[in-house]
Design an enzyme around this catalytic site. Structure first.
Site, PDB file in Angstrom:
ATOM      1  N   CYS A  54      28.876  11.622 -18.895  1.00 37.87           N
ATOM      2  CA  CYS A  54      28.788  13.032 -18.513  1.00 37.87           C
ATOM      3  C   CYS A  54      27.778  13.718 -19.419  1.00 37.87           C
ATOM      4  CB  CYS A  54      30.160  13.679 -18.683  1.00 37.87           C
ATOM      5  SG  CYS A  54      30.191  15.425 -18.291  1.00 37.87           S
ATOM      6  N   LEU A  55      26.948  14.571 -18.834  1.00 35.87           N
ATOM      7  CA  LEU A  55      25.945  15.277 -19.642  1.00 35.87           C
ATOM      8  C   LEU A  55      26.597  16.198 -20.668  1.00 35.87           C
ATOM      9  CD1 LEU A  55      23.285  16.104 -16.895  1.00 35.87           C
ATOM     10  CD2 LEU A  55      23.237  14.280 -18.619  1.00 35.87           C
ATOM     11  N   HIS A 102      33.959  13.379  -9.891  1.00 34.82           N
ATOM     12  CA  HIS A 102      33.706  13.794 -11.283  1.00 34.82           C
ATOM     13  C   HIS A 102      33.216  15.249 -11.319  1.00 34.82           C
ATOM     14  CE1 HIS A 102      31.826  12.844 -15.406  1.00 34.82           C
ATOM     15  NE2 HIS A 102      31.315  14.016 -15.082  1.00 34.82           N
ATOM     16  N   GLU A 103      32.270  15.575 -10.427  1.00 36.90           N
ATOM     17  CA  GLU A 103      31.698  16.933 -10.446  1.00 36.90           C
ATOM     18  C   GLU A 103      32.706  17.969  -9.929  1.00 36.90           C
ATOM     19  OE1 GLU A 103      29.147  17.241 -12.156  1.00 36.90           O
ATOM     20  OE2 GLU A 103      28.510  15.162 -12.150  1.00 36.90           O
ATOM     21  N   GLY A 121      24.447  13.975 -11.761  1.00 34.81           N
ATOM     22  CA  GLY A 121      25.200  15.081 -11.182  1.00 34.81           C
ATOM     23  C   GLY A 121      25.377  16.188 -12.200  1.00 34.81           C
ATOM     24  N   HIS A 144      34.886  19.023 -12.653  1.00 36.80           N
ATOM     25  CA  HIS A 144      34.297  20.046 -13.533  1.00 36.80           C
ATOM     26  C   HIS A 144      34.609  21.450 -13.020  1.00 36.80           C
ATOM     27  CE1 HIS A 144      32.022  17.951 -16.590  1.00 36.80           C
ATOM     28  NE2 HIS A 144      31.366  17.231 -15.718  1.00 36.80           N
ATOM     29  N   GLN A 193      29.133  23.372 -16.055  1.00 37.67           N
ATOM     30  CA  GLN A 193      28.481  22.789 -17.234  1.00 37.67           C
ATOM     31  C   GLN A 193      27.346  23.644 -17.780  1.00 37.67           C
ATOM     32  OE1 GLN A 193      28.139  18.853 -15.039  1.00 37.67           O
ATOM     33  NE2 GLN A 193      28.237  18.165 -17.160  1.00 37.67           N
TER      34      GLN A 193
HETATM   35 NI    NI Z   1      30.243  15.545 -16.065  1.00 37.13          NI
END
Ligand code: NI
Length: 167
Positions: free
Chosen positions: A91-92, A133-134, A46, A137, A51
């Site tokens: 998480c990226l 989670h997204e 995701g 963000h 991000q």
């Molecule tokens: Ni993330």
């Protein structure tokens, strides 16, 4: 298409609150293509526009192992949630960190698709966790903020050290 640069925690830009998309233009669709390519290349399941330092309410998700089940959510909103489940998240924007977070087990999300049509989706399992989670963000929240202050400062120290070493 292009691979976008992913902001790394503790970059303060990750705390920016995303604005709703008012009009879906060709630029919006290009951003979505680039975000998708960036997510698959990472690889991740995701990615939120936040991000990649674009503060619009857009997320892309694909929890399939075959990268052929892309979901795009514009202006997503959780309209129902139910149950509780603890799952390990990564998480990226927080490379190398995996920690348990407790979230709703099932969610219903309402969003616009790339054509601007409203849709809603019932999700459970990894997909439900990923959606929450997204969406976090987009609200300027990174998953590590659910952890204890001690863990958060350890993670920040580790990542700052790593970022210094790779500059
Ligand atoms: Ni993330």
């Amino acid at each position: 298409m292009a691979i976008l640069k992913i902001l790394q925690y503790p970059d303060i830009r990750l705390h920016t609150i995303a604005k709703p998309v008012l009009e879906i233009t060709s630029a919006t669709r290009k951003l979505i293509r680039d975000m998708t390519e960036t997510m698959y290349a990472a690889p991740g399941v995701g990615l939120a526009a936040t991000q990649v330092d674009v503060h619009q309410q857009i997320i892309v998700i694909d929890v399939s192992e075959t990268h052929d089940d892309l979901l795009v959510f514009i202006n997503p909103e959780i309209i129902m949630c139910d149950g509780e489940v603890k799952r390990e998240e990564g998480c990226l924007s927080v490379p190398g960190t995996y920690e348990d977070v407790t979230r709703a087990e099932r969610v219903t999300v309402r969003a616009l698709d790339q054509q601007g049509e409203v849709f809603s989706l019932n999700a459970e399992g990894l997909l439900a966790t990923c959606i929450q989670h997204e969406i976090d963000h987009l609200k300027g929240k990174v998953f590590v903020e659910y952890l204890s202050q001690l863990k958060q400062s350890r993670i920040r120290a580790k990542l700052k050290k790593h970022q210094r070493e790779t500059l």
